[in-house]
Write an enzyme that holds these catalytic residues in place. Structure first.
Site, PDB file in Angstrom:
ATOM      1  N   ASP A   1      -2.641   0.468  11.404  1.00  0.00           N
ATOM      2  CA  ASP A   1      -2.831   1.697  10.622  1.00  0.00           C
ATOM      3  C   ASP A   1      -4.191   2.309  10.951  1.00  0.00           C
ATOM      4  O   ASP A   1      -4.822   2.969  10.119  1.00  0.00           O
ATOM      5  CB  ASP A   1      -2.710   1.418   9.115  1.00  0.00           C
TER       6      ASP A   1
ATOM      7  N   ASN B   1       0.832  -1.196   0.000  1.00  0.00           N
ATOM      8  CA  ASN B   1       0.000   0.000   0.000  1.00  0.00           C
ATOM      9  C   ASN B   1       0.869   1.250   0.000  1.00  0.00           C
ATOM     10  O   ASN B   1       1.806   1.370   0.782  1.00  0.00           O
ATOM     11  CB  ASN B   1      -0.924  -0.014   1.217  1.00  0.00           C
TER      12      ASN B   1
ATOM     13  N   ARG C   1       9.691  -6.774 -14.838  1.00  0.00           N
ATOM     14  CA  ARG C   1      10.896  -6.130 -15.375  1.00  0.00           C
ATOM     15  C   ARG C   1      11.403  -5.000 -14.486  1.00  0.00           C
ATOM     16  O   ARG C   1      12.511  -4.514 -14.691  1.00  0.00           O
ATOM     17  CB  ARG C   1      10.632  -5.616 -16.801  1.00  0.00           C
TER      18      ARG C   1
END
Length: 365
Positions: free
Chosen positions: A258, A204, A212
């Site tokens: 959080d 997040n 890649r």
């Protein structure tokens, strides 16, 4: 003297037994016999929490911070950092001064500044008006006036001056965390090499992985840094939680909430860093763009969700207590063993919270 009997979760596994508490410490641990269905785990250590119970850490108000910490203590969090969001320096300075007394009183273990040295491209629910490049003068003053109260800061390592800021934090005993970042894989590893030891809420507020250009997610998982995981089944799918925890291992995985002030409160309108938030069906989102804005999670629920994701209870407890305590350098807690502080959580057989003890004293329900 207090005695607790149950199935006790230690770093080595879960065993029936009895804990004897004298004063604020675990005096003895007797792992034998049939002790009933209760499960006893060490008190939770939350490194990333913005508030709860209708009260916030983000404004620097000490009275509100005390109430937020008390709310989460009632859910088993016996040690926590008070997390602020990106803010003007004046608020950061005032909060540092205000929260020093809370650290001295063992209400909180310190302050976590989630910003303001973060990426505009990955700001998430951070207020973009307050984002800026690392400022050495600000860091120096905060560490000085905090007198040990500043314990963690989240920094995007690709910003100008970020690596020097991370090195400064490391040298002054502050955990540097990589987060809200658009960094490449190489830039992430450069941040860890400079001294970052934590990844703020993995996945997040980060550039997504690509085969890649692995970016910060794979950069952190492939490093020595520990990673925060918000186990609310919203920020992370259960499968992704299990994958990340399995990749990093319990000694490098941390359960965090959080949580914001809306935690434990009805759905409705709230505020975070000067931005309006709407909470509906447990999910907090910014009004301006719908970004997820923190959580309404508590650590007891995070533990249950981690086990539901397929993690063993021993590993989930390590992630909720032992690993974050070690990162903070708090070697007197985070596990159940003789001589450690008596921070204990009693759960029923379904992992629902029953009682909480902090430093040998029961917390009123």
């Amino acid at each position: 003297m207090t005695r607790l009997a149950g199935r006790i979760v230690t770093p080595s596994g879960m065993f029936p037994g009895e804990i004897t508490v004298t004063g604020d410490s675990i005096a003895s641990l007797d792992l034998a016999g049939d002790a009933g269905d209760d499960i006893i785990v060490p008190g939770f250590v939350d490194l990333h929490c913005h508030g709860g119970g209708g009260h916030t850490f983000t404004t620097g108000d000490a009275a509100a911070a005390r109430e937020a910490a008390a709310f989460h203590l009632g859910h088993g969090t016996t040690t926590m950092l008070a997390s602020l969001v990106s803010s003007p320096f004046e608020l950061m300075r005032d909060a540092t001064l205000a929260y020093r007394a809370l650290v001295e009183d063992d209400v909180i273990a310190g302050i976590h500044f989630e910003g303001p040295y973060l990426s505009h491209a990955r700001c998430g629910a951070q207020n973009p008006a307050f984002l800026r490049d690392p400022a050495p003068g600000e860091l120096t003053e905060l560490v000085k006036i905090g007198e040990g109260a500043v314990r963690m800061m989240t920094v995007a390592p690709e910003l100008p001056g970020a690596l020097d800021a991370i090195a400064f934090l490391r040298e002054h005993g502050v955990l540097a965390a990589v987060g809200h970042t658009d960094a490449t894989y190489a830039q992430t590893h450069a941040g860890v090499a400079a001294g970052a030891t934590v990844g703020t809420h993995l996945f997040n507020g980060m550039r997504p992985p690509h085969h890649r250009e692995p970016g910060p997610v794979i950069g952190l998982l492939s490093s020595i840094a520990a990673v925060e995981l918000i186990a609310d089944n919203i920020h992370l799918h259960l499968g992704m939680l299990a994958f990340a925890a399995g990749s990093a291992g319990p000694d490098r995985s941390i359960l965090v909430t959080d949580a914001m002030d809306a935690t434990g409160m009805p759905d409705g309108r709230y505020e975070l860093g000067g931005q309006e938030v709407v909470v509906a069906d447990r999910v907090a989102r910014l009004v301006r763009d719908g970004s997820i804005a923190g959580s309404t999670l508590t650590m007891d629920v995070a533990l249950r969700n981690a086990v539901a994701a397929g993690l063993s209870l021993t590993d989930a407890v390590t992630m909720a207590s032992t690993t974050p305590a070690r990162l903070l350098g708090l070697d007197d807690r985070g596990a159940i063993a003789p001589g450690l502080r008596a921070d204990l959580v009693v759960l029923d057989a379904d992992l629902n919270l029953r009682r909480v003890m902090k430093a040998g004293a029961w917390i009123a329900a």
